[in-house]
Design an enzyme around this catalytic site. Sequence first.
Site, PDB file in Angstrom:
ATOM      1  CG  HIS A 277       5.906 -37.440 -31.938  1.00  0.00           C
ATOM      2  ND1 HIS A 277       5.052 -38.261 -32.659  1.00  0.00           N
ATOM      3  CD2 HIS A 277       6.253 -36.434 -32.782  1.00  0.00           C
ATOM      4  CE1 HIS A 277       4.900 -37.776 -33.884  1.00  0.00           C
ATOM      5  NE2 HIS A 277       5.603 -36.666 -33.973  1.00  0.00           N
TER       6      HIS A 277
ATOM      7  CG  ASP B  86     -15.116 -20.249 -31.016  1.00  0.00           C
ATOM      8  OD1 ASP B  86     -14.897 -19.965 -29.821  1.00  0.00           O
ATOM      9  OD2 ASP B  86     -15.848 -19.567 -31.756  1.00  0.00           O
TER      10      ASP B  86
END
Length: 444
Positions: free
Chosen positions: A166, A385
């Site tokens: 992070h 995808d």
Amino acid sequence: MADVVVISNTIVRPESYNDESGRVKIHLTPWDLFFLRAEYPQRGLLFPQPDPETNLISQLKSSLSVALKIFYPFAGRLVKVENEDDGTASFYIDCDGSGVKFVHASAKTVSVSDVLGPADSIVPDFLNRFFPANGVKSCEGISESLIAFQLTELKDGVFIGFGYNHMVADGSSFWNFFNTWSEICSTGFDRRNFSPLLLRGWFLDGIDYPIRIPISETEIPNQIVVTSSSLQEKVFLITSRNISVLKSKANGEVDSDDRKISSLQAISAHMWRSIIRNSDLNPEEVIHCKLLMDMRRRLKPPLEKECFGNVVGFATATTTVGEMLNSGLGWAALQINKTVGSQTNEEFREFAENWVKKPKIPNHVAVSNSIIVASSPWFNVYGNDFGWGKPIAVRAGPGNTSDGKLIVYPGIEEGNIEIQTCLSSLVLEKLSSDEEFLKHACVV
């Protein structure tokens, strides 16, 4: 039930990395350093089974290598410099092309339906083994890769789990990277078809860098391990229709022309009130609702939405149990709205200016009686995808998991929102049968 076998554990490096091409050094801001002791956030996507003819691992690794050439900070390492003259330490990201961890695993006894679970079920514990960075903290980015992946092949599908540092990036930057990787994999686009990475390239005037932190603040303290066996997770769905109802109700209860409750604020208020109502707390106890916010467009001058880095702030609404339960949805949503509105450019800068005078790294242990709303329903999660179909579901993995942590995603159907909710088993059980809560939510 889940017999997870690791087939390979490799490092994927950026395509055609040339160490002499000029290594970028990224200095860290107070908001980056704030996450020094935080665990890697972890997320995962469940996909349908690829065609057996698909050379799955080869395609993923080669396209990941291309994506890392674009998003090169992820392929670097954290560097710690100890300043002997004053007993402090400094950190920066060295974009040295060291590469990222890629685990290939198999769990052929597990099906897609096992991951999803039956209706009204908790998130299964075995899912934790589908993630590659369990327990890894940001400060370990000195030796650990700054982003890690695990592809687990199931009986009738695949699960791609990932964890990231992070200090290097926030959710917005991570999903931009993931969207690019999936597009490269599915279309075969060369990296030259993508715009160069836009680095944050921003630092506060008047603050010298690298920022110096007392060495004691950079070490991980010995902590008493508190068992989380009583914590369970469920994924709740709020449909677009119920979102509209909650938003309309909240705004109808707010007597203010200059404040408009957003969909996420209304949903957060509904979750907050419902959780508190089922927590058996005393009326005088203080409670909090914390939201992680993207600050890019709030800064002056604003940063581009696509800029890479960690640019998040915390907005915290505070009240008491009694005041919460004696007030309506609109009142709770207004408290959230006000604290979100208070996160201005000036507030953000003031925090940084004060922080560097006396750096303090939090241990990221959850504050009692708090809910934390993380992630975003606007991230492009279901558009990923890789060439064998869009995701079936998204799940959060271990990493800063705590009582009251709410991970928000877009729903698989446009306009819906899903919230992976971590609570004590007793509170979660009550919430799952709370008729008032279930008017606007259901278990996935």
